[in-house]
Scaffold this motif. Structure first.
Motif, PDB file in Angstrom:
ATOM      1  N   ASP B 372      45.645  38.510  33.181  1.00 44.41           N
ATOM      2  CA  ASP B 372      46.415  38.852  31.916  1.00 44.41           C
ATOM      3  C   ASP B 372      45.642  38.485  30.654  1.00 44.41           C
ATOM      4  OD1 ASP B 372      48.602  39.358  33.408  1.00 44.41           O
ATOM      5  OD2 ASP B 372      49.531  37.380  33.156  1.00 44.41           O
ATOM      6  N   ARG B 373      44.533  37.771  30.713  1.00 41.44           N
ATOM      7  CA  ARG B 373      43.702  37.255  29.587  1.00 41.44           C
ATOM      8  C   ARG B 373      42.459  38.551  29.460  1.00 41.44           C
ATOM      9  NH1 ARG B 373      42.050  31.261  29.020  1.00 41.44           N
ATOM     10  NH2 ARG B 373      43.950  30.284  29.565  1.00 41.44           N
ATOM     11  N   PHE B 374      42.452  39.430  30.394  1.00 43.40           N
ATOM     12  CA  PHE B 374      41.420  40.471  29.978  1.00 43.40           C
ATOM     13  C   PHE B 374      41.954  41.341  29.025  1.00 43.40           C
ATOM     14  CE2 PHE B 374      37.752  40.798  32.805  1.00 43.40           C
ATOM     15  CZ  PHE B 374      38.184  39.518  33.661  1.00 43.40           C
ATOM     16  N   PRO B 375      41.121  41.709  27.939  1.00 43.76           N
ATOM     17  CA  PRO B 375      41.864  42.430  26.797  1.00 43.76           C
ATOM     18  C   PRO B 375      42.132  43.957  27.289  1.00 43.76           C
ATOM     19  CG  PRO B 375      39.373  42.104  26.491  1.00 43.76           C
ATOM     20  CD  PRO B 375      39.838  41.429  27.725  1.00 43.76           C
ATOM     21  N   GLY B 376      43.047  44.570  27.005  1.00 46.13           N
ATOM     22  CA  GLY B 376      43.587  45.976  27.456  1.00 46.13           C
ATOM     23  C   GLY B 376      44.292  46.137  28.826  1.00 46.13           C
ATOM     24  N   VAL B 377      45.560  46.678  28.597  1.00 44.40           N
ATOM     25  CA  VAL B 377      46.063  46.912  29.769  1.00 44.40           C
ATOM     26  C   VAL B 377      45.656  47.755  30.667  1.00 44.40           C
ATOM     27  CG1 VAL B 377      48.408  47.769  30.278  1.00 44.40           C
ATOM     28  CG2 VAL B 377      48.266  46.576  28.360  1.00 44.40           C
ATOM     29  N   GLY B 378      45.088  48.626  30.195  1.00 53.35           N
ATOM     30  CA  GLY B 378      44.216  49.531  31.281  1.00 53.35           C
ATOM     31  C   GLY B 378      43.486  48.811  32.132  1.00 53.35           C
ATOM     32  N   ILE B 379      42.531  48.002  31.619  1.00 55.11           N
ATOM     33  CA  ILE B 379      41.487  47.285  32.253  1.00 55.11           C
ATOM     34  C   ILE B 379      42.219  46.406  33.366  1.00 55.11           C
ATOM     35  CG2 ILE B 379      39.823  45.287  32.112  1.00 55.11           C
ATOM     36  CD1 ILE B 379      38.895  47.929  30.819  1.00 55.11           C
ATOM     37  N   GLN B 380      43.451  45.641  32.928  1.00 54.37           N
ATOM     38  CA  GLN B 380      44.213  44.740  33.798  1.00 54.37           C
ATOM     39  C   GLN B 380      44.765  45.281  35.029  1.00 54.37           C
ATOM     40  OE1 GLN B 380      47.300  42.992  31.394  1.00 54.37           O
ATOM     41  NE2 GLN B 380      45.864  42.009  30.220  1.00 54.37           N
ATOM     42  N   ASP B 381      45.122  46.769  34.812  1.00 56.21           N
ATOM     43  CA  ASP B 381      45.561  47.488  36.018  1.00 56.21           C
ATOM     44  C   ASP B 381      44.144  47.746  36.765  1.00 56.21           C
ATOM     45  OD1 ASP B 381      47.990  47.404  34.928  1.00 56.21           O
ATOM     46  OD2 ASP B 381      47.903  49.406  34.224  1.00 56.21           O
ATOM     47  N   GLU B 382      43.311  48.035  36.354  1.00 57.63           N
ATOM     48  CA  GLU B 382      42.036  48.304  37.097  1.00 57.63           C
ATOM     49  C   GLU B 382      41.597  46.969  37.950  1.00 57.63           C
ATOM     50  OE1 GLU B 382      40.488  50.977  38.042  1.00 57.63           O
ATOM     51  OE2 GLU B 382      38.427  50.569  38.553  1.00 57.63           O
ATOM     52  N   ILE B 383      41.705  45.861  37.301  1.00 61.15           N
ATOM     53  CA  ILE B 383      41.336  44.777  38.058  1.00 61.15           C
ATOM     54  C   ILE B 383      42.192  44.247  39.187  1.00 61.15           C
ATOM     55  CG2 ILE B 383      40.750  42.356  37.858  1.00 61.15           C
ATOM     56  CD1 ILE B 383      39.796  43.067  35.061  1.00 61.15           C
ATOM     57  N   ARG B 384      43.676  44.593  38.805  1.00 62.52           N
ATOM     58  CA  ARG B 384      44.509  44.551  39.728  1.00 62.52           C
ATOM     59  C   ARG B 384      44.321  45.526  41.075  1.00 62.52           C
ATOM     60  NH1 ARG B 384      48.096  44.591  35.291  1.00 62.52           N
ATOM     61  NH2 ARG B 384      48.515  42.308  34.683  1.00 62.52           N
ATOM     62  N   ARG B 385      43.917  46.621  40.673  1.00 68.29           N
ATOM     63  CA  ARG B 385      43.644  47.503  41.783  1.00 68.29           C
ATOM     64  C   ARG B 385      42.429  47.147  42.657  1.00 68.29           C
ATOM     65  NH1 ARG B 385      40.376  51.546  43.193  1.00 68.29           N
ATOM     66  NH2 ARG B 385      39.117  51.407  41.309  1.00 68.29           N
ATOM     67  N   LEU B 386      41.435  46.533  41.950  1.00 71.83           N
ATOM     68  CA  LEU B 386      40.290  46.158  42.703  1.00 71.83           C
ATOM     69  C   LEU B 386      40.384  44.980  43.510  1.00 71.83           C
ATOM     70  CD1 LEU B 386      37.817  46.791  39.743  1.00 71.83           C
ATOM     71  CD2 LEU B 386      37.854  47.732  42.067  1.00 71.83           C
ATOM     72  N   VAL B 387      41.465  44.029  43.141  1.00 73.15           N
ATOM     73  CA  VAL B 387      41.860  43.026  44.014  1.00 73.15           C
ATOM     74  C   VAL B 387      42.673  43.340  45.124  1.00 73.15           C
ATOM     75  CG1 VAL B 387      43.507  40.757  43.850  1.00 73.15           C
ATOM     76  CG2 VAL B 387      41.906  41.290  42.079  1.00 73.15           C
ATOM     77  N   ALA B 388      43.497  44.481  44.816  1.00 75.34           N
ATOM     78  CA  ALA B 388      44.273  44.762  45.929  1.00 75.34           C
ATOM     79  C   ALA B 388      43.383  45.559  46.944  1.00 75.34           C
ATOM     80  CB  ALA B 388      45.292  45.955  45.586  1.00 75.34           C
ATOM     81  N   GLU B 389      42.287  46.219  46.678  1.00 79.06           N
ATOM     82  CA  GLU B 389      41.573  46.920  47.731  1.00 79.06           C
ATOM     83  C   GLU B 389      40.859  45.795  48.482  1.00 79.06           C
ATOM     84  OE1 GLU B 389      38.188  48.870  46.006  1.00 79.06           O
ATOM     85  OE2 GLU B 389      39.556  50.832  45.598  1.00 79.06           O
TER      86      GLU B 389
END
Lengths: 260, 398
Positions: B372-389
């Motif tokens: 949640d601290r990463f700047p930018g919603v798009g980046i947050q989604d991308e990181i969540r996707r990578l964690v999910a992977e």
């Protein structure tokens, strides 16, 4: 009709025997109160029924509608219809109620599409603010909010038998009434069977028990109707500290070990 | 090349040095790589999945870097008009290292291609980020990308770098110099999705001017041994430096973070929040120092590192440190390394959530606070996707 049957259950923690032959049966629609002094083994019983790690069952059995519960992993016990409302619900950072209950529904093959609405309805019934629904589980909740949160889950998961450990702690009088009404409604509407664990009669004036069991030093030492809770409120537990176990022939013949 | 020869005269760093302690640097041999001495020319960088296609669509500029060489720069007309300048090869400021530069720093100076310079004009701010797609082609190459990102006075700029690679063997020693001008806002995010054949020894050097705020946020998922050392210097009064990282190592990966929070000026603030997971035989290292200079009165410095161990063989070092040379400051640090909490597991299990699903929820939740601290919603989604992977891979192996 569902039946949770606990028979002569003995449990140790780190080599110390905490429960020494407990027998108790809870059926659909019934409310049983388990009372007793601190350290008598009430919470141990609640944990063992759901399979919390760290406890060793040394004897006896627990069955739900004839199926052995003790061999099931915790999540399957929940799926089979057991629910534990915890005395100290655990904080789970970053995981919301919706995430958890969605995963629970998915594991049981229940359609979760209306879950969000169900949560809102249940929250309303017990006066639990909608704002709490999106919070991480139990994080930054007061004691009373946590107990409402546990009750809300009870309403949504619709278990067959609920063990409610110190449901009353942290709740003010109004909240206690709302939560008790909700649990009683579940016993009437859904045939929920309840084993409620408490120190005090306060809860039982709102959530009326059919039977009261007194646990002292790991044994059920007295049983009776609702009037027993009132009596305990006056006399306390002192007389049971050295009492002979009253429940079954087996426990009567169990070897000593009473501390007092 | 004299500079390269001079670099090789320096001894290779070893794990006996505090700076490299706990890590596998002794096993690393730079000699087994060939330096990337010429641009590979235009290359096809993966734009689906790993490089965050969605984030690229709404960018002020897209820069493509191949094996350390800038091969393409596209700047939107609007961003250029507002004062965004991106060039490769001008000014070549490789002055970030002090006298304590080690062999890798000197090799970087010897082999770095023309510097990528990104700057934002005084008083101007972009609504969308500059995206850098930095790709390593493997092929046994050693690459030394160098970037300088500057914000003018009261300017605002977001830079997001996606690091990707082929599955081949390679080495990368990227250096990013961030310079936040007075009262400016500079945010740099790097999402590291390198293949498992890549060793990376990176550095971020960040200077923050008076009343400015700089954020360096790192998300590390790939690489075999992937390390970033971050030096944040708060040089102007009232400067703020935020450091954020999420890392997730599995199989035999090692993720390694060294941080410095230097409070050189009064009334400066820094906040560090690093969270990591290690699974299988993987490991992670966090060592960090908060240093308050004698001039740093009124400083406020915080450092939190939390690690979750997902297997018995996984390991994590967490070593926070404080060095305080002024009494009028507020500092805190916290550090934990632990397996998944048994009570949290029991709570979810008791509500009918199966163990594998419960662990997934708990790990995702553990990271939630830092994502949640990463700047930018798009980046947050991308990181969540990578964690999910990563969690998918974990689930598939169980």
């Amino acid at each position: 009709m569902t039946e949770l049957v606990i028979t002569d259950l003995s449990v140790s923690v780190g080599g110390n025997e905490i429960l020494r032959g407990v027998s108790l049966t809870v059926r659909s629609g019934e409310v049983h109160a388990l009372m007793g002094p601190n350290g008598s083994g009430k919470s141990t019983l609640s944990h063992v029924l759901l399979g919390k790690p760290g406890y060793e069952v040394t004897g006896g059995s627990v069955s739900l509608d004839g199926v052995d519960v003790l061999t099931m992993p915790t999540w399957e016990r929940a799926k089979a219809g057991l629910f534990l409302g915890m005395q100290y619900p655990t904080e789970v950072p970053g995981v919301s109620l919706l995430d958890m209950l969605g995963a629970s529904f998915a594991a049981s093959g229940i359609d979760a599409s209306g879950l969000s609405d169900r949560l809102s309805e249940e929250a309303e019934r017990i006066g639990f603010g909608q704002k709490f629904l999106s919070r991480p589980l139990n994080v930054d909740l007061s004691g009373g909010e946590m107990k409402r949160n546990e009750t809300l889950q009870l309403g949504v998961l619709k278990p067959k038998i609920a063990i409610l450990d110190e449901l009353d702690s942290g709740l003010d009088v109004d909240a206690l009434r709302l939560v008790s009404r909700r649990v009683e409604a579940a016993t009437e509407e859904d045939g929920l069977g309840v084993l409620v664990i408490t120190h005090y009669n306060r809860l039982l004036t709102e959530l009326h028990p059919d039977r009261v069991h007194v646990l002292a030093d790991g044994r059920i030492v007295a049983e009776g109707g609702a009037e027993m809770a009132e009596k305990l409120e006056e006399t306390g537990y002192a007389e049971y500290a050295s009492a002979k176990p009253a429940a079954t022939a087996e426990s009567r013949f169990a070897s000593g070990g009473f501390d007092a | 090349m004299a500079a390269a020869e001079a670099a090789f005269e320096l001894p290779p760093p070893t794990a006996e040095e505090e700076q490299w302690r706990y890590g596998p640097i002794n096993d690393f041999e730079i000699e087994s790589y060939e330096p990337s001495v010429a641009s590979p020319g235009p290359i096809q960088v993966p734009t689906e999945g790993p490089s965050g296609a969605a984030a690229l669509e709404a960018a002020s500029a897209v820069v493509t870097v191949a094996d350390g060489w800038v091969v393409n720069i596209e700047v939107s007309a609007d961003a250029a008009a507002l004062g965004l300048t991106i060039q490769a090869g001008l000014n070549e400021p490789r002055t970030g290292f002090g006298e304590d530069a080690d062999r890798f720093d000197r090799l970087h100076e010897a082999f770095a291609p023309p510097t990528l310079c990104i700057s934002m004009r005084d008083g101007a701010e972009l609504e969308t980020p500059v995206v850098i797609r930095s790709h390593h082609t493997g092929q046994g190459r050693a690459c030394f990308p160098h970037a300088v990102v500057e914000t003018g006075e009261d300017a605002g700029l977001d830079v997001v770098e996606y690091q990707t690679s082929t599955s081949g063997k390679g080495f990368a020693a990227p250096v990013v110099q961030l310079s936040a001008g007075a009262a400016s806002r500079l945010r740099y995010v790097v999402v590291q999705e390198l293949g498992e054949g890549i060793v990376q020894l990176g550095r971020i050097l960040c200077n923050v001017g008076s009343q400015a705020t700089a954020t360096a946020a790192m998300a590390a998922f790939g690489g075999s041994y992937a390390r970033v050392r971050t030096d944040t210097r708060l040089v102007g009064r009232g400067a703020t430096g935020n450091l954020i990282a999420i890392y997730y190592a599995d199989q035999n990966q090692v993720h390694d973070f060294r941080t410095y929070q230097h409070h050189d000026a009064p009334d400066t603030q820094s906040d560090l929040m690093f969270k990591g997971a290690a699974d299988d035989n993987a490991g992670s290292i966090y060592t960090g120092l908060i240093h308050i200079h004698p001039d740093g009165r009124g400083s406020n410095a915080h450092q939190t590192n939390r690690n979750i161990k997902l297997s018995d063989a996984a390991w994590a070092w967490s070593v926070p440190n404080l060095e305080i040379e002024n009494n009028e400051v507020r500092c805190s640090h916290a550090s934990t390394v632990s397996p998944i909490d048994l009570d949290q597991q029991f709570y979810l299990h008791s509500r009918g959530v199966p163990p594998a699903v419960a662990d997934r929820l708990i790990v995702s939740g553990f990271f939630g606070e830092v994502v949640d601290r990463f700047p930018g919603v798009g980046i947050q989604d991308e990181i969540r996707r990578l964690v999910a992977e990563k969690l998918d891979r974990r689930g598939a192996n169980q």
